[in-house]
Structures are given as structure tokens and as C-alpha cells.
Design a protein around this motif. Structure first.
Motif, PDB file in Angstrom:
ATOM      1  N   VAL A 121       6.135   0.919 -10.416  1.00  0.00           N
ATOM      2  CA  VAL A 121       6.031   1.693  -9.181  1.00  0.00           C
ATOM      3  C   VAL A 121       4.552   1.884  -8.875  1.00  0.00           C
ATOM      4  N   SER A 122       4.170   1.519  -7.665  1.00  0.00           N
ATOM      5  CA  SER A 122       2.781   1.653  -7.226  1.00  0.00           C
ATOM      6  C   SER A 122       2.707   2.541  -6.000  1.00  0.00           C
ATOM      7  N   PHE A 123       1.985   3.645  -6.134  1.00  0.00           N
ATOM      8  CA  PHE A 123       1.657   4.474  -4.985  1.00  0.00           C
ATOM      9  C   PHE A 123       0.202   4.189  -4.637  1.00  0.00           C
TER      10      PHE A 123
ATOM     11  N   THR B 229       6.964  14.331   2.360  1.00  0.00           N
ATOM     12  CA  THR B 229       6.689  12.906   2.186  1.00  0.00           C
ATOM     13  C   THR B 229       6.723  12.534   0.708  1.00  0.00           C
ATOM     14  N   TRP B 230       6.129  13.391  -0.146  1.00  0.00           N
ATOM     15  CA  TRP B 230       6.173  13.142  -1.592  1.00  0.00           C
ATOM     16  C   TRP B 230       7.614  13.087  -2.073  1.00  0.00           C
ATOM     17  N   ALA B 231       8.399  14.064  -1.659  1.00  0.00           N
ATOM     18  CA  ALA B 231       9.794  14.116  -2.108  1.00  0.00           C
ATOM     19  C   ALA B 231      10.560  12.867  -1.691  1.00  0.00           C
TER      20      ALA B 231
ATOM     21  N   HIS C 198      -4.670   8.497   1.710  1.00  0.00           N
ATOM     22  CA  HIS C 198      -4.724   8.172   0.279  1.00  0.00           C
ATOM     23  C   HIS C 198      -4.334   9.392  -0.558  1.00  0.00           C
ATOM     24  N   GLY C 199      -3.110   9.863  -0.417  1.00  0.00           N
ATOM     25  CA  GLY C 199      -2.598  10.972  -1.209  1.00  0.00           C
ATOM     26  C   GLY C 199      -3.614  12.091  -1.371  1.00  0.00           C
ATOM     27  N   PRO C 200      -3.232  13.264  -1.726  1.00  0.00           N
ATOM     28  CA  PRO C 200      -1.816  13.633  -1.862  1.00  0.00           C
ATOM     29  C   PRO C 200      -1.151  13.799  -0.499  1.00  0.00           C
TER      30      PRO C 200
ATOM     31  N   GLY D 132       0.463   4.639   2.393  1.00  0.00           N
ATOM     32  CA  GLY D 132       0.249   5.190   3.729  1.00  0.00           C
ATOM     33  C   GLY D 132      -0.526   4.223   4.602  1.00  0.00           C
ATOM     34  N   ASN D 133      -0.156   4.146   5.875  1.00  0.00           N
ATOM     35  CA  ASN D 133      -0.846   3.201   6.755  1.00  0.00           C
ATOM     36  C   ASN D 133      -2.136   3.771   7.343  1.00  0.00           C
TER      37      ASN D 133
END
Length: 190
Positions: free
Chosen positions: A70-72, A170-172, A163-165, A128-129
Motif C-alpha cells: 500500500v502506497s500513500f 478522506t483518511w477514513a 501531500h498528507g495529512p 492527492g492530485n
């Protein structure tokens, strides 16, 4: 959540070696921790996602491959940073030890995109775009290369996210999508 050595004191591949050692530790101690050593997946955020992708897509010859990744918003093509000398000098040269124009081979060796193939374990990507640190093109290129090779891959592009958080909702949602992906491809459940 293992840690890894950091640049500039410890250059690539030291962080990747540390990630591989963490997976070996889990396999060697699976009974102690009540783990299934044949169903290990890896993941991370940003630099951790970069290492997880490298570990999954380019396993060491003596290691058992992981079952999923998994890559975030992980960087996948480090040569893209060579197009902006300030970014390359500040981040990549300390990590890789040289500039891309001096040694493009080390940039390829440190880029998960290089190792995308049909034999890749299932890959889940969330990005995220509106990410200006690791532009979404990193994940888009990796996703396309994996799909073209015939590998199992899924990409979730989050509109307006940087770039997070990310925000809680959205996280959920993105975490739930990653867990469903792992359930299907690593655990074998629906």
C-alpha cells in the motif's frame, strides 16, 4: 511500524536494507507474534511508501516476496526530481550520493517504477492530485506501468488533496479502501 536509517548519514540502499530486515524479523518471529509469515503486506506514507514499494517490487534474491503493498503518495520515479536542481540538491543528492546527470543508474535503482512488472504483488496506491511535494504523476506512471505489465493494481486519486495529512473523512475513506484491497488480495476475503 519499523524505522529506518536516514540520509545524509546513511545513503541508499541503507533504508531499504532496514525495511527488508524488518520483514525478515517478522517472518523469523511469526510464531512469537502469532502472524502468518505467508501473508505479509507492507505499506507507508511518502518516503515510507517509497521504501515499501521498492521492497515489494524489487525483493532481495534471498527473501520471500511480500503479498501486497500500500502506497500513500510515495515517490516512484526519482529522476523526476532531477528536473528541478534545487529539489535534487536538497533531497536526492544527500539520499543517493550523486546527481542524476552524474549517475542515472542509481536513480533508476532507487525508483520503484523501474521494477514494475507482471510479477509484482498486488499494489494499492492513494495519491492527492494537489500534491506539490510528490506530484500525482509519480503514482499515475507506476499504476499505468503495473497495469500494462498485467499486475494487479488499484489507484485512488483524491481530488484536491495535497501531500498528507488529509482531513479525517478522506483518511477514513482511503484507509478503508486500502484495507478492502488487502482483504481481497492478501487475506483472500471479500
Amino acid at each position: 511500524s519499523p524505522t529506518y536509517r536516514l540520509a545524509p548519514k546513511h545513503r541508499f540502499p541503507a533504508p531499504l536494507d532496514d525495511a527488508r530486515a524488518a520483514v525478515r524479523f517478522l517472518r523469523d518471529n511469526a510464531k512469537t507474534y502469532n502472524l502468518d509469515p505467508d501473508r505479509i503486506a507492507v505499506g507507508g506514507y511518502s518516503a515510507g511508501a517509497h521504501l515499501a514499494l521498492l521492497l515489494a517490487l524489487n525483493p532481495a534474491k534471498d527473501d520471500v516476496p511480500v503479498r501486497g503493498v500500500v502506497s500513500f503518495y510515495g515517490p516512484t520515479d526519482l529522476s523526476l526530481y532531477a528536473e528541478t536542481p534545487g529539489l535534487e540538491d536538497a533531497g536526492l543528492v544527500p539520499f543517493l550520493g550523486r546527481a542524476c546527470k552524474t549517475d542515472p543508474a542509481v536513480y533508476r535503482a532507487a525508483s520503484p517504477l523501474t521494477f514494475a512488472s507482471k510479477s509484482a504483488p498486488p499494489v494499492f496506491i492513494a495519491h492527492g492530485n494537489a500534491d506539490f511535494l510528490v506530484p500525482v504523476i509519480h503514482s499515475e506512471r507506476l499504476f499505468a506501468r503495473l497495469k500494462d505489465a498485467g499486475a494487479t493494481a488499484e489507484m485512488l486519486t483524491v481530488a484536491g488533496a495535497g501531500h498528507g495529512p488529509w482531513d479525517g473523512k478522506t483518511w477514513a475513506a482511503s484507509t478503508a479502501a486500502a484495507v478492502r484491497f488487502l482483504d481481497r488480495h492478501v487475506r483472500g476475503t471479500r
